[in-house]
Design a protein around this motif. Structure first.
Motif, PDB file in Angstrom:
ATOM      1  N   SER A 245      -3.736   3.918   0.339  1.00 37.49           N
ATOM      2  CA  SER A 245      -3.889   2.908   1.400  1.00 37.49           C
ATOM      3  C   SER A 245      -5.318   2.828   1.936  1.00 37.49           C
ATOM      4  O   SER A 245      -5.688   1.843   2.568  1.00 37.49           O
ATOM      5  CB  SER A 245      -2.920   3.188   2.549  1.00 37.49           C
ATOM      6  N   LEU A 246      -6.122   3.858   1.704  1.00 37.61           N
ATOM      7  CA  LEU A 246      -7.502   3.824   2.194  1.00 37.61           C
ATOM      8  C   LEU A 246      -8.507   3.707   1.049  1.00 37.61           C
ATOM      9  O   LEU A 246      -9.708   3.685   1.269  1.00 37.61           O
ATOM     10  CB  LEU A 246      -7.796   5.084   3.028  1.00 37.61           C
ATOM     11  N   SER A 247      -8.003   3.651  -0.174  1.00 36.39           N
ATOM     12  CA  SER A 247      -8.922   3.584  -1.313  1.00 36.39           C
ATOM     13  C   SER A 247      -8.551   2.511  -2.318  1.00 36.39           C
ATOM     14  O   SER A 247      -9.337   2.210  -3.218  1.00 36.39           O
ATOM     15  CB  SER A 247      -8.986   4.944  -2.007  1.00 36.39           C
ATOM     16  N   GLY A 248      -7.370   1.915  -2.183  1.00 31.75           N
ATOM     17  CA  GLY A 248      -6.978   0.827  -3.077  1.00 31.75           C
ATOM     18  C   GLY A 248      -7.123   1.215  -4.535  1.00 31.75           C
ATOM     19  O   GLY A 248      -6.696   2.301  -4.945  1.00 31.75           O
TER      20      GLY A 248
ATOM     21  N   ALA B 161      -8.222   4.791  -5.956  1.00 28.74           N
ATOM     22  CA  ALA B 161      -7.408   6.011  -5.884  1.00 28.74           C
ATOM     23  C   ALA B 161      -7.353   6.670  -7.259  1.00 28.74           C
ATOM     24  O   ALA B 161      -7.277   5.982  -8.273  1.00 28.74           O
ATOM     25  CB  ALA B 161      -5.999   5.674  -5.414  1.00 28.74           C
TER      26      ALA B 161
ATOM     27  N   GLU C  47       0.848  -1.192   0.000  1.00 21.48           N
ATOM     28  CA  GLU C  47       0.000   0.000   0.000  1.00 21.48           C
ATOM     29  C   GLU C  47       0.881   1.238   0.000  1.00 21.48           C
ATOM     30  O   GLU C  47       1.946   1.234   0.614  1.00 21.48           O
ATOM     31  CB  GLU C  47      -0.871   0.058   1.267  1.00 21.48           C
TER      32      GLU C  47
ATOM     33  N   ARG D 211     -17.212   9.067  -4.044  1.00 22.13           N
ATOM     34  CA  ARG D 211     -16.409   9.512  -5.191  1.00 22.13           C
ATOM     35  C   ARG D 211     -17.015   9.088  -6.526  1.00 22.13           C
ATOM     36  O   ARG D 211     -16.497   9.414  -7.581  1.00 22.13           O
ATOM     37  CB  ARG D 211     -15.001   8.929  -5.101  1.00 22.13           C
TER      38      ARG D 211
ATOM     39  N   ASN E 219     -15.393   6.322  -0.042  1.00 21.67           N
ATOM     40  CA  ASN E 219     -15.042   5.855  -1.386  1.00 21.67           C
ATOM     41  C   ASN E 219     -16.263   5.792  -2.309  1.00 21.67           C
ATOM     42  O   ASN E 219     -16.153   6.053  -3.504  1.00 21.67           O
ATOM     43  CB  ASN E 219     -14.334   4.507  -1.318  1.00 21.67           C
TER      44      ASN E 219
ATOM     45  N   LEU F  85     -11.783  -4.151  -4.892  1.00 22.30           N
ATOM     46  CA  LEU F  85     -11.863  -4.109  -3.422  1.00 22.30           C
ATOM     47  C   LEU F  85     -12.906  -5.092  -2.912  1.00 22.30           C
ATOM     48  O   LEU F  85     -12.794  -5.612  -1.806  1.00 22.30           O
ATOM     49  CB  LEU F  85     -12.251  -2.699  -2.939  1.00 22.30           C
TER      50      LEU F  85
END
Lengths: 453, 105
Positions: A368-371, A374, A362, B99, B96, B52
């Motif tokens: 690191s918080l959105s993978g 981003a 990451e 967005r 997330n 994810l």
């Protein structure tokens, strides 16, 4: 109409106890209810008990700070801080009360949620312990199980209140149960009055994560939430007919309005028409929420359905180790440097024969918080942290992996720093959920009361 | 077609349970409820979180509070206590989701 005021005291092990003091001092409450057990907490407590059989309960400042003020105000405490060892917690509170000179305090300890010793018997009886999420067979993990606890409802706590308890300590319960119990006891609700029980569960759900319904972790205009440094924990005013108001103590920070309350209402909820608890299945699509004054939201019209036949059991099992390390890089080309370091470490792991089940790279400050969500190319970031996390079956590899990072400060791309970020290997715990017949658990529930003389 | 980022229209909070994440999505204005219902489908949310989230996405309408609840399975690299991720608890999934771009009109 009869009513009762109940305050929230804790949302997890590690939560601040100071807002709970405000609830006791100026919340005008008769009960302080706490939720100290997240899904993972029992795994930590189980390890503590393995080292010392007297431990295994939640040890924090809470009782040291709250016991005396609660006693002075006549506020009763309900908590699941007993963790894996409710009797240990009971003894701790007993000794604390004695050292504070508190007399006549009745401490109730409720046990029976621990089903680890019963798992083999349940399997023999043909209870299907397959994982509710994955459908996996329990035999695949049965030798690695660390804990197995059923979620208890509010009933044993109501019985303890009937026995005159001032402090009630339990192990695993459904999160809102500590809040529902005083409502049932004070308002005389019956155990098949599904609508009222559901109303109580909703109010408990709104309070079980402390300030998450009063302006904490609020994703709207959080910058306008007043005085977050002294945010108020929620207080519920609940009426006999199931109507209720969510509010907070006078003079505290935070905000109670439709937006803050709604965010908590759906927190960790799956099907909103069937929020399943041991005491009732609550329908979160039924109630009406209205602002009736500053920091007061009235909730009416809640509907419930009969309680489930089975109770959920949460099982934790040992599932390997995590090795973790971080290196930080500065501008210029911070992300590019971190990516180069990833390339180098991947090659070194291969050359050294370091084998692992899974590895994650990451870029802290970038993804690191959105993978994969981003955005941007990250070409001009001020700094980037490379975080490497590795899943392995053996502890040694997890411990060894981060040691490959510090040499990169001298031997890799420029400006690497902060290599103190080598974490100790952490045991990973897999979670398994299964259903067991209610009776198998409830018949082993015990309530014991001890009075401080 | 004009489009806006969802963060302009709604607020959101996410939480974890096992390997599942849920996201509560709350339009700021009542008038945007139907728009979000049309645009932010379970299918689009699954697509948005590709990489994810491994499992299925279900959407529930919670019209009494003008909200939607999304349940994302296989979303946490095995669940909080065995996840390798920084956001092991899925706290940032709500942000997330905000967005995402939605078509207006």
């Amino acid at each position: 109409m009869k009513s009762v005021r109940i305050g929230a005291g804790q949302g997890f092990w590690g939560d601040s106890p100071f807002p709970a003091l405000d609830v006791v001092r100026s919340g005008n409450v008769k009960y302080l209810a706490c939720d100290a057990l997240a899904e993972l907490t029992l795994a930590i407590l189980q390890k503590a008990r393995q080292k010392d059989p007297d431990k295994g309960y939640v040890e924090d400042l809470f009782f040291k700070l709250l016991l005396q003020p609660c006693r002075q105000k006549g506020v009763k405490i309900l908590t699941n801080a007993g963790g894996i060892n409710p009797h240990g917690a009971g003894r701790m509170v007993f000794e604390l009360a004695r050292s504070l000179g508190i007399k006549g305090l009745k401490i109730a300890v409720i046990t029976g949620d621990d089903v680890l010793p019963k798992l083999a018997e349940l399997r023999e009886k043909g209870v299907d312990l397959s994982d509710m999420e994955s459908g996996g067979d329990i035999s695949t993990i049965k030798d690695r199980i660390v804990f197995a606890n059923a979620y208890l409802g509010a009933k044993p706590m109501v019985e303890a209140l009937e026995m005159g308890a001032d402090v009630i300590i339990t192990g695993r319960t459904s999160d809102p149960a500590q809040f529902l119990a005083p409502m049932v006891y004070e308002l005389g609700w019956s155990w098949d009055d599904w609508d009222r029980l559901a109303a109580g569960i909703l109010m408990g759900h709104l309070m079980e994560c402390s300030a998450q319904s009063t302006g904490g972790n609020f994703s709207g205009d959080w910058w306008n939430i007043p005085d977050m440094e002294r945010i108020g924990y929620p207080v519920a005013e609940v009426y006999e007919n199931g109507d209720a108001v969510l509010t907070k103590p006078e003079g505290t920070g935070g905000r109670v309005d439709l937006r803050t309350v709604k965010e908590q209402m759906l927190y960790e909820v799956h099907d909103p028409t069937a929020y399943i608890t041991p005491d009732v299945v609550a329908d979160f699509t039924s109630p009406r929420l209205v602002v009736e004054g500053p920091d007061r939201v009235r909730i009416t019209g809640m509907k419930g359905k009969p309680r489930p036949e089975n109770l959920k059991v949460s099982i934790g099992y040992s599932d390997g180790w995590m090795g973790e390390g971080t290196l930080k890089y500065s501008w210029p080309n911070a992300l590019k440097k971190a990516r180069k370091a990833e390339e180098i470490t991947r090659k070194q792991f291969a050359a050294l024969g370091i084998s692992f089940d899974e590895i994650l790279f990451e870029y802290v400050g970038y993804n690191s918080l959105s993978g994969p969500l981003a955005t941007g190319d990250g070409a001009d970031l001020n700094e980037v942290g490379l975080r490497i996390a590795m899943r392995t079956s053996d502890k040694m590899t997890a411990a060894r992996m981060p040691r490959l990072l510090p040499p990169l400060a001298l031997n890799g791309p420029p400006t690497a720093t902060g290599s103190g970020g080598m974490a100790r290997p952490r045991e990973l715990i897999g979670m398994w959920s299964a259903l067991v017949p209610r009776d198998e658990v409830e018949k082993q529930v015990q309530i014991s009361i001890r009075e401080v003389g | 077609m004009p489009r806006v980022m969802l963060v302009e229209l709604a607020h959101a909070r996410s939480g974890d349970k096992g390997n599942t994440v849920n996201i509560g999505l709350f339009p700021y204005r009542e008038a945007d409820y139907e728009l979000i219902k049309r645009e932010v489908t379970a299918e689009k949310v699954k697509e948005h979180f590709a990489g994810l989230v491994d499992g299925e996405v279900t959407r529930y309408e919670v019209s009494n509070i003008q909200a939607f609840n999304f349940v994302l399975r296989g979303a946490l690299n095995g669940g909080a206590s065995r996840s390798l991720r920084s956001d092991s608890l899925g706290k940032c999934f709500g942000a997330n989701l905000l967005r995402m771009y939605v078509d207006i009109e």
